[in-house]
Design a protein around this motif. Structure first.
Motif: not given
Length: 452
Positions: A48, A93-94, A97, A99, A101-103, A105-106, A166
């Motif tokens: 990714w 959001v990042a 996150a 995982d 994929p969520t990262f 999205v962020g 983070r």
């Protein structure tokens, strides 16, 4: 384009607020480039890796068009406030996150806001600063990257190693809350609500959002298709390429593919220069970390060198503009385009081990110095080609062509890293693609002319 002689000078707080916003965004950009290899390793998400950059950039593409439309119709203050709020939400959001994929999205949400923020300086400078002050203000905007370029990679790597990567994301959200009033307040004072446009014009402007969305989705399909080694992946690439061709037509001036003289050539020059240099920039930290065994801090130091020399180049361009005037801009752009390819070639060879590692710093210095000169000179030519009422639209075009081409470059590089078993082969092919892209500005630079 020139402002009336009696046009009031923008308040000093506007310049300060604009530069502070650029400073925050620049720090985040430099920091993410440094810690992204750590994020991918923690989530086991190397496949990714390309999407972590492409999602941000493709969202920026749509955000730039939306913010440009909002600025033209409702004023710069509202556009700036919306972009800053969305950018802050993406940081949170990042940073939280669970995982990869969520990262991603962020990063997408963050990119929606960053697109507007990337376009904001061009819109403000075009609409509110006289011609004599534009080169100086563009150089100041570029110089706002200097401190983040020098300190961002170091601070980000220290935070990642002693605490968590983070904090690089959510730690900036409170800073944005403090900076936003300094930027939005003066814009509201200087740039009140825009006069209502005729209904037909409003409908035409709003229709530009759909091509922007189509271009974002189509480019995303190409990136995802390149990442997959199957028949659906091939279909995604074909469908995405067709979609990009149709979606781009309403967003950019006619004649870009044939490098028509004037603004079309200037936009293509900007796009392919970004493809080459910023596309390579997304891969450098991972290549230095995984191929040459450098730490995050050591790999990030190359980004610091690039940021500093890019700033130096922008100030050189401003001084040359002040002494010789706009007439020398095309010549400086042509020279910068040629030296840019040379520097990028040296950098790639050093990162891949063909040359000693020290040559990577020399090559990247030359590359970014030439970008600082040629990029700003090219931007000034483009800024002079539109009336005040089109400043927001042009700012969207400048940002769009840049982020579209960098997103494609990052997608290609990420796909090669994901699909090839040998990282050395993947990075060799990725750097070769960016070098080929750097040849297009050579041609485009011969077809520039001062804006009407």
């Amino acid at each position: 384009m020139s402002l009336p002689a009696d046009h009031p000078a923008p308040p000093q707080t506007l310049s300060v607020g604009l530069l502070l916003v650029v400073l925050v965004v620049a720090f985040e950009a430099m920091a993410v480039g440094t810690v992204l290899p750590r994020v991918a390793a923690e989530f086991h998400g190397l496949a990714w890796y390309g999407w972590a950059s492409s999602a941000f950039l493709l969202a920026s593409l749509f955000g730039a068009v939306a913010s440009g439309l909002l600025a033209d119709r409702r004023g710069l203050a509202l556009g700036a406030g919306a972009s800053l709020s969305v950018f802050a939400a993406g940081l949170l959001v990042a940073g939280l996150a669970p995982d990869m994929p969520t990262f991603v999205v962020g990063r997408f949400v963050q990119g929606l806001g960053a697109g507007g923020l990337g376009a904001l300086p061009f819109a403000v400078i075009t609409a509110r600063y006289p011609e004599a002050a534009r080169a100086r203000m563009l150089a100041a905007v570029s110089s706002a990257w200097l401190v983040p370029a020098l300190t961002g990679p170091l601070l980000a790597s220290l935070i990642a190693e002693t605490w968590s990567w983070r904090a690089v994301f959510w730690g900036l959200a409170p800073v944005l809350a403090l900076v936003t009033p300094l930027c939005v307040g003066p814009l509201r004072t200087v740039n009140g609500p825009a006069p209502a446009a005729p209904e037909a014009d409003q409908a035409s402007d709003a229709s530009g959002l759909w091509p922007a969305l189509g271009l974002t989705v189509s480019a995303g399909a190409v990136v995802e298709g390149l990442r997959r080694a199957d028949v659906p992946g091939l279909l995604l690439v074909v469908a995405g390429a067709v979609g990009m061709a149709f979606s781009a037509r309403p967003l950019f001036p006619a004649g870009m593919l044939r490098l028509a003289r004037g603004l079309p050539a200037a936009l293509m020059l900007r796009g392919f220069a970004a493809f080459a240099v910023l596309g390579a920039n997304t891969l450098l930290p991972l290549a230095l970390h995984d191929l040459r065994g450098l730490t995050l801090t050591q790999a990030g130091s190359l980004l610091s060198v690039g940021g500093a020399t890019w700033t130096l180049g922008s100030w050189i361009q401003a001084q040359l503009d002040r002494r010789g005037g706009p007439a020398g801009r095309p010549r400086r752009i042509r020279m910068g385009a040629a030296l840019l390819t040379l520097g990028l070639g040296v950098t790639s060879a050093a990162v891949l081990g063909t040359l000693p590692l020290a040559w990577a710093y020399a090559g990247w210095c030359l590359t970014c110095l030439c970008m600082g000169v040629a990029y700003n000179a090219n931007s000034l030519l483009a800024l002079g080609s539109v009336p005040d009422s089109g400043a927001g639209r042009l700012s969207g075009q400048l940002a769009n062509i840049e982020v579209l081409m960098v997103a494609v470059a990052a997608g290609v590089g990420g796909a090669l890293v994901a699909r090839l078993a040998s990282l050395e082969a993947a990075f060799t092919l990725a750097f070769a693609v960016t070098l080929l892209g750097s040849l297009v500005p050579w041609v485009a630079a011969t077809r520039l002319r001062p804006g009407a």
